[in-house]
Design a protein around this motif. Structure first.
Motif, mmCIF file in Angstrom:
data_model
loop_
_atom_site.group_PDB
_atom_site.id
_atom_site.type_symbol
_atom_site.label_atom_id
_atom_site.label_comp_id
_atom_site.label_asym_id
_atom_site.label_seq_id
_atom_site.Cartn_x
_atom_site.Cartn_y
_atom_site.Cartn_z
ATOM 1 N N ARG B 277 0.851 -1.323 0.010
ATOM 2 C CA ARG B 277 -0.140 -0.006 -0.035
ATOM 3 C C ARG B 277 0.808 1.323 -0.060
ATOM 4 N N GLN B 383 0.637 -6.302 7.814
ATOM 5 C CA GLN B 383 -0.474 -6.409 7.503
ATOM 6 C C GLN B 383 -1.227 -5.221 6.891
ATOM 7 N N ASN B 386 0.262 -4.463 3.740
ATOM 8 C CA ASN B 386 -0.177 -5.300 2.794
ATOM 9 C C ASN B 386 1.357 -6.042 2.219
ATOM 10 N N MET B 388 2.584 -9.136 3.104
ATOM 11 C CA MET B 388 1.822 -10.163 3.735
ATOM 12 C C MET B 388 2.988 -11.420 3.910
ATOM 13 N N ASP B 582 -9.181 0.414 0.667
ATOM 14 C CA ASP B 582 -8.097 -0.150 0.867
ATOM 15 C C ASP B 582 -7.282 0.492 2.163
ATOM 16 N N ALA B 586 -6.524 -1.291 5.525
ATOM 17 C CA ALA B 586 -5.390 -1.385 6.020
ATOM 18 C C ALA B 586 -5.214 -0.680 7.262
ATOM 19 N N GLY B 591 -5.441 -7.750 4.908
ATOM 20 C CA GLY B 591 -4.520 -7.608 3.581
ATOM 21 C C GLY B 591 -5.260 -7.920 2.582
ATOM 22 N N GLN B 630 -3.250 -15.150 4.078
ATOM 23 C CA GLN B 630 -4.861 -14.508 4.016
ATOM 24 C C GLN B 630 -5.840 -15.256 5.091
#
Lengths: 253, 650
Positions: B277, B383, B386, B388, B582, B586, B591, B630
């Protein structure tokens, strides 16, 4: 291991590349041609090429030298070298190698001669004892130049101060001036020629400027010859077209 | 037109590294100028060493020179010593190909890859003798353009640039050439410049700021509106649908002197959907477009043979994601023509075991340093951004790297991220310490270098609403990291100057009012601001103050959902709703997966342009760990409020 000595020139815009740049330019040229050059051992193998005395950045040259080592296995009995790279499966002779390298080098650099060297020659950096230079002094007239040359040759000492490892050192370069003469009119001013000793260190034409013409700028400079000593007499690392060698290593007077 | 070489040549013995100014590269062209050819000068507003390798510039250089109606030369900003010499003797900015004056070109086009070079653009224009501001130029002057990632917020440079190219340049340069070429053909009549710009403004992907009016309400931006009915309200970026159509550069320039990234560079794909992000590049270059494997192989093989390089970089935003990565790597390593002497570099690698395997394959016997970018020190923080990668995956990766013989790890982190708490910041140091512990089980030489960058929010990212940390706060966080590992010889901490992050922050989300600030900084001598030895934050603070602009308002303030952003009239393909969603995801610690291998979440990048990801492999690359996290539920509430200036963000 078989060694080849290469003479090349450096003129025009490319003369502003540094000694370090030259090493990279040559490595790329050798890879482009696919010359079966020998590599050093170790983690990062480099082609075994060794250069002569560094040419100051910005100076042109008629005669620069480097030695290239190749694996013996690739050199035929007749001295022909078989390439394994881009020009693969062919046998190339020295003339072909010269042409290929010249093509792979940038504009302004040409290989003039290649010679196989016998035995284990000393390194070019150690062996070259004298360099011949042609240089211009911008906007300086012939008569003033002749007077300045006479003064320099008549001087007992020519003290120059330079930075060395962060310290200022002063030394006398008069012993290094083996010959000095006005040659005539250049493009930017008067043209001079000098034989300057390369041992114990390379003395450059720019170092003479403080004595020759302190209020003028140095114009184009060309290293025209380099000389090694053999049996007490100077000769070029690869004998070129007949050039009178510096008469002696004694200082000119 | 006469070459300036004879005037430049006497200056060169006086300056450092004169080979930067000679051109002469392998692959350089000396195009012949003619009245029916539009002459482009492609300008990189930084030093030659930094600018020469730029692939975008080299691609356009070739494409333009292949055209019958155009030609292109290049220029870079000379270093300060030569600039002083040039000003002393009145020598203008020159091209390095034919050494022609910059003002003799029809178009001068700048590559803007980062904000801190903006003042260098003014230096280039001034050296060229071209009026700084677009409104002061007339028919005698070149048209001044700009492209590159930074122009996704063009407003700070709007006063100085006649047209911006948003997105990929390969196709649009042809359309621009036609508009400018027509203007040349009719002889550039007096007063016609504006009409020509108006025509440029309707070319898709071209933004002409003079054709837009900016409306403010006090300090607040109300909108940026087109002045004419045919001018688009939103300028959507250009996107090349298939990289296979553009196998450029075909003749990569090989410089005669040392530059950064001095190697063959082959772009293996463009775009990235990892969805980090903080990453503007990943957001604005979507969708993913892979180059066909066979074309990559050809470009590598022919490129190495032509250039004589012994190193090739496979470039992209995440090269291990390339479907054909293993084929290209083994093909190049095993190619008998390369005699085992070609090294491959893979910039931008994921942190996972697959990457270590790849690195092991390409690495020579010497395994010293390996670089990873976990970006944040805790799983909670990763997370939020993002990125991950779980702690276990990260440590397993490091373990396998040490086990494979590497001894030095370099880890890149950002600090000053949204909702970052001191535990997260200190987590960076804790992580580094764990990495060293693991390393020591394998080698006595184990060491880690932590590289800390202050986070600067960028336009068209989910973090565009976030209030950046000020320099004092960034320095405090840097010190937190340093304190944890103080006295530990095996952990070395390096950091980016927080004041430079501040200057970057001023310009990255600034509006058109920043033009006067940039000009003031330049007039006060602020060039080469991206070079630490020349950067001076006082110039920026003074200029902001002189213009009556608040640094807090531009940099550290959180933006609200409804706020008009200075780049709202520029389209990167991403729906604003998606970005806001998003952003809220966040802050909630959720994520999102990589959409190449999971269902589309409609960011807009594909649908807006009617194109799709071009990926050869239907399954994620082996070992890719991102996305595997995820199943892990969100971390729950984080101490953050959205859109409120006085939140607990720090």
């Amino acid at each position: 291991m078989i060694r080849f000595r290469v003479r090349f020139d450096k003129h025009g815009k490319i003369r502003f590349t540094s000694h370090r740049d030259m090493a990279r330019i040559w490595e790329r040229a050798i890879r482009k041609v696919g010359l079966p050059v020998a590599y050093t051992e170790g983690f990062t193998p480099r082609p075994r090429i060794s250069f002569g005395l560094a040419l100051p950045t910005g100076y042109a040259s008629d005669g620069e030298y480097l030695d290239i080592a190749m694996d013996e296995s690739v050199v035929g009995a007749d001295g022909a070298v078989s390439g394994t790279g881009v020009a693969s499966e062919t046998s190339i002779d020295l003339i072909q190698m010269r042409e290929q390298l010249s093509r792979a080098l940038p504009v302004g650099m040409n290989v003039q001669a290649i010679e196989m060297i016998e035995g284990r020659p000393g390194s070019l950096q150690e062996e070259v004892v004298i360099c011949t230079w042609r240089f211009e002094i911008r906007e300086l007239g012939d008569i003033e130049a002749r007077g300045a040359v006479a003064d320099v040759l008549a001087a007992d000492r020519l003290m120059v101060t330079r930075q060395r490892k962060g310290r200022e050192t002063t030394e006398d370069i008069r012993p290094a001036v083996l010959s000095l003469a006005v040659k005539g009119e250049g493009e930017t001013g008067v043209e001079l020629e000098a034989d300057l000793a390369a041992k114990p260190r390379l003395v450059r034409p720019s170092e003479l400027m403080a004595y020759l013409a302190p209020d003028h700028e140095l114009g184009p400079v060309t290293r025209t010859h380099q000389w090694i000593e053999q049996d007490g007499a100077p000769r070029e690392p690869i004998p070129g077209p007949a050039t009178p060698a510096p008469r002696a290593q004694r200082r000119a007077s | 037109m006469n070459s300036l070489w004879s005037r430049l040549e006497p200056l060169l013995p006086r300056v450092q590294k004169p080979a930067r100014y000679i051109g002469c590269e392998d692959g350089a062209q000396q195009p012949v100028h003619a009245p029916d050819k539009v002459a482009w000068l492609l300008a990189y507003p930084d030093t030659y060493e930094v600018g020469l390798p730029n692939q975008g510039l080299q691609i356009l250089y070739e494409i333009l020179n292949e055209r019958d109606d155009a030609l292109a030369e290049r220029t870079y900003l000379p270093w300060t010593d030569l600039i002083a010499e040039m000003r002393r003797v009145g020598l203008p900015l020159f091209s390095v190909d034919n050494h022609l004056p910059a003002s003799a070109f029809d178009i001068v086009a700048f590559n803007l890859s980062s904000e801190l070079v903006y003042t260098n653009v003014l230096e280039c224009l001034d050296l060229a003798g071209v009026p700084l501001r677009g409104r002061d130029r007339d028919e005698r002057h070149p048209v001044v353009g700009a492209g590159g990632h930074a122009v996704f917020n063009p407003e700070p440079m709007a006063d100085f640039i006649d047209f911006f190219v948003i997105g990929d340049g390969e196709e649009v340069v042809a359309e621009i050439t036609e508009v400018v070429g027509e203007w040349l053909r009719v002889g550039r009549p007096a007063g016609s410049r504006r009409e020509m710009l108006r025509q440029l403004a309707v070319v898709p992907g071209v933004y002409v700021p003079a054709m837009y009016e900016v409306e403010y309400d006090g300090p607040d931006l109300v909108g940026v509106h087109p002045r004419h009915s045919e001018i688009p309200e939103v300028v959507e970026k250009r996107t090349v649908a298939d990289l296979a159509d553009w196998p450029y550069p075909r003749n990569q320039l090989v410089p005669m002197t040392e530059v950064v990234h001095d190697r063959l560079n082959v772009e293996v794909f463009r775009g990235c959907t990892r969805g980090c992000r903080f990453c503007q590049a990943g957001m604005i270059t979507r969708p993913v477009r892979e180059r066909p494997l066979e074309q990559v192989r050809t470009m590598v093989g022919e490129g190495l043979a032509r250039t004589g390089y012994d190193e090739v970089a496979l470039t992209s935003l995440s090269t291990a994601d390339f479907s054909g990565i293993e084929d290209v790597v083994s093909g190049t390593i095993d190619d008998p023509l390369n005699c085992g002497r070609v090294t491959i570099s893979l910039p931008s690698l994921r942190v996972d075991a697959f990457t270590v395997g790849l690195a092991a394959k390409i690495g020579s016997a010497r395994r010293t340093g390996l670089t990873f970018a976990p970006e944040a020190g805790t799983w909670r923080m990763r997370q939020i951004i993002n990125k991950m990668i779980t702690e276990e995956d990260l440590l397993a990766t490091v373990e396998s790297a040490y086990a494979s013989g590497w001894s030095r790890m370099k880890l890149y982190f950002l600090t000053g991220l949204p909702s970052e708490m001191d535990d997260d910041t200190e987590g960076i140091a804790e992580l580094a310490r764990r990495v060293v512990e693991i390393g020591l089980e394998h080698t006595r030489k184990a060491s880690v270098t932590v590289s800390l960058g202050g986070f600067v929010p960028k336009a068209h990212t989910p973090f565009q609403w976030f209030g950046q940390n000020g320099p004092e706060e960034l320095q405090r966080k840097i010190n937190l990291v340093r304190n944890v590992v103080r006295g530990e010889k095996r952990v070395k901490v390096k950091w980016h100057d927080p004041h430079a992050s501040l200057a970057e922050g001023i310009t990255s989300r600034g509006d058109r009012r920043l033009g006067r600030v940039i000009e003031r900084v330049w007039r006060a001598g602020g060039v080469f601001q991206e070079w630490s030895e020349h950067f001076d934050i006082r110039l920026w603070r003074d200029a902001m103050e002189a213009e009556g602009l608040s640094i807090d308002w531009y940099v550290t303030r959180h933006r609200e959902e409804t706020e008009v952003l200075p780049w709202d009239h520029i389209g990167a393909g991403l729906h604003r709703d998606f970005l806001w969603q998003d952003w809220t995801d966040a802050l909630a610690g959720f994520g999102v997966p990589d959409c190449r291998w999971t269902p589309c979440y409609d960011c807009g990048a594909c649908t807006e342009f009617g194109i799709e990801h071009i990926v050869a492999s239907p399954v994620p690359p082996a070992g890719g760990s991102q996305g595997t996290g995820q199943g892990i539920p969100g971390v729950g509430a984080v101490p953050v409020s959205i859109g409120r200036p006085e939140g607990g963000f720090r």
